[in-house]
Design a protein around this motif. Structure first.
Motif: not given
Ligand code: SAM
Length: 241
Positions: A15, A18, A35, A41, A64, A86, A90-91
């Motif tokens: 997940g 930045t 991913v 993003d 995922w 998060a 998304f799911a």
């Molecule tokens: C809150 S951000 C994580 C914070 C990040 N690690 C950082 O360094 O700032 C959540 C990430 O998980 C991804 N994400 C959430 N649900 C997802 C899913 N079902 N499939 C793929 N990516 C997912 C979001 O798109 C995002 O890139």
């Protein structure tokens, strides 16, 4: 520290964002895959890792919940950094299955960083009340804008899911949080574009005013007390087998 002198090997940032991509791209990995669920993003992550990304490193936009995403691949180290909260966006309803999904991709270690749910029904402290009020207001704005707010999960729940999916927990710790101005401003500022989309302009104006009042109160509290002390982050290390 938890990694010790184990090699990072092939690394999956499950997940990405930045912060995690900057960290991962500074580690001695063989290769990494990052991913994200959001195309916007991915552009930011590309910029954040541009200087150090090698030919073998990949940023992927996927979900995922899609069984073909990275099907057949496996990684020595997987990082799920604030991913679980998060997933709702998304799911939705996929959170439990996420652990089984990550299990099939792990041949070494999974590190999971999460946030204890902090928008509680009953709050005991002034700091907690301010944070809950901000969280409730933010989620109300997101819902009115037709979006799904994040949904955080407690560490105990995550540990149960991990164990049920075949992980062996190596370490699990909570870390108390002290929120600063950056958090308050980011939560309130991210709602501005959502409020501008609301058809009901009177509602938008009332929500805007409430947000600014919350900002003012929270920033004054932080200036006086040095931060808002509330809730916990957690870090879990788990292995397969
Ligand atoms: C809150 S951000 C994580 C914070 C990040 N690690 C950082 O360094 O700032 C959540 C990430 O998980 C991804 N994400 C959430 N649900 C997802 C899913 N079902 N499939 C793929 N990516 C997912 C979001 O798109 C995002 O890139």
């Amino acid at each position: 520290m938890l990694q010790g002198d184990r090699p990072w090997g092939a690394f999956l940032d499950a997940g990405t964002g930045t912060n995690s991509i900057r960290w991962v791209s500074g580690l001695a990995t063989e290769r990494w895959v990052a991913v994200t669920g959001a195309t916007g993003d991915a552009v930011q992550e590309r910029d954040a890792s541009d200087r150090v990304r090698r030919a073998q490193d990949r940023i992927i936009v996927g979900n995922w919940a899609d069984p073909t995403l990275l099907a057949g691949e496996s990684f020595d180290t997987i990082l799920a950094d604030y991913l679980i909260g998060a997933v709702e966006g998304f799911a939705p309803y996929f959170q439990e299955r996420l652990f089984a999904r990550l299990r099939t991709l792990t041949r070494g270690r999974l590190y999971l960083v999460g946030l204890e749910p902090y928008v509680a029904e009953r709050v005991e402290t002034a700091d907690g009340q301010i944070l809950c009020d901000i969280g409730r207001w933010r989620d109300a704005v997101l819902l009115h804008a037709g979006e799904r707010p994040y949904r955080e999960f407690p560490m105990e729940w995550v540990l149960e899911q991990m164990t049920a999916s075949g992980f062996r927990v190596v370490s699990a710790h909570r870390f108390p949080i002290r929120y600063q101005q950056r958090f308050v401003n980011s939560q309130i500022d991210m709602c501005a574009s959502r409020l501008s989309r609301l058809e009901d302009r009177a509602l938008a104006a009332a929500l805007h005013a409430r947000g600014e009042a919350l900002r003012q109160g929270a920033l004054a509290f932080i200036a006086r007390e040095g931060g808002l002390r509330h809730g916990f982050d957690y870090v879990i290390a788990a292995e397969t087998g």
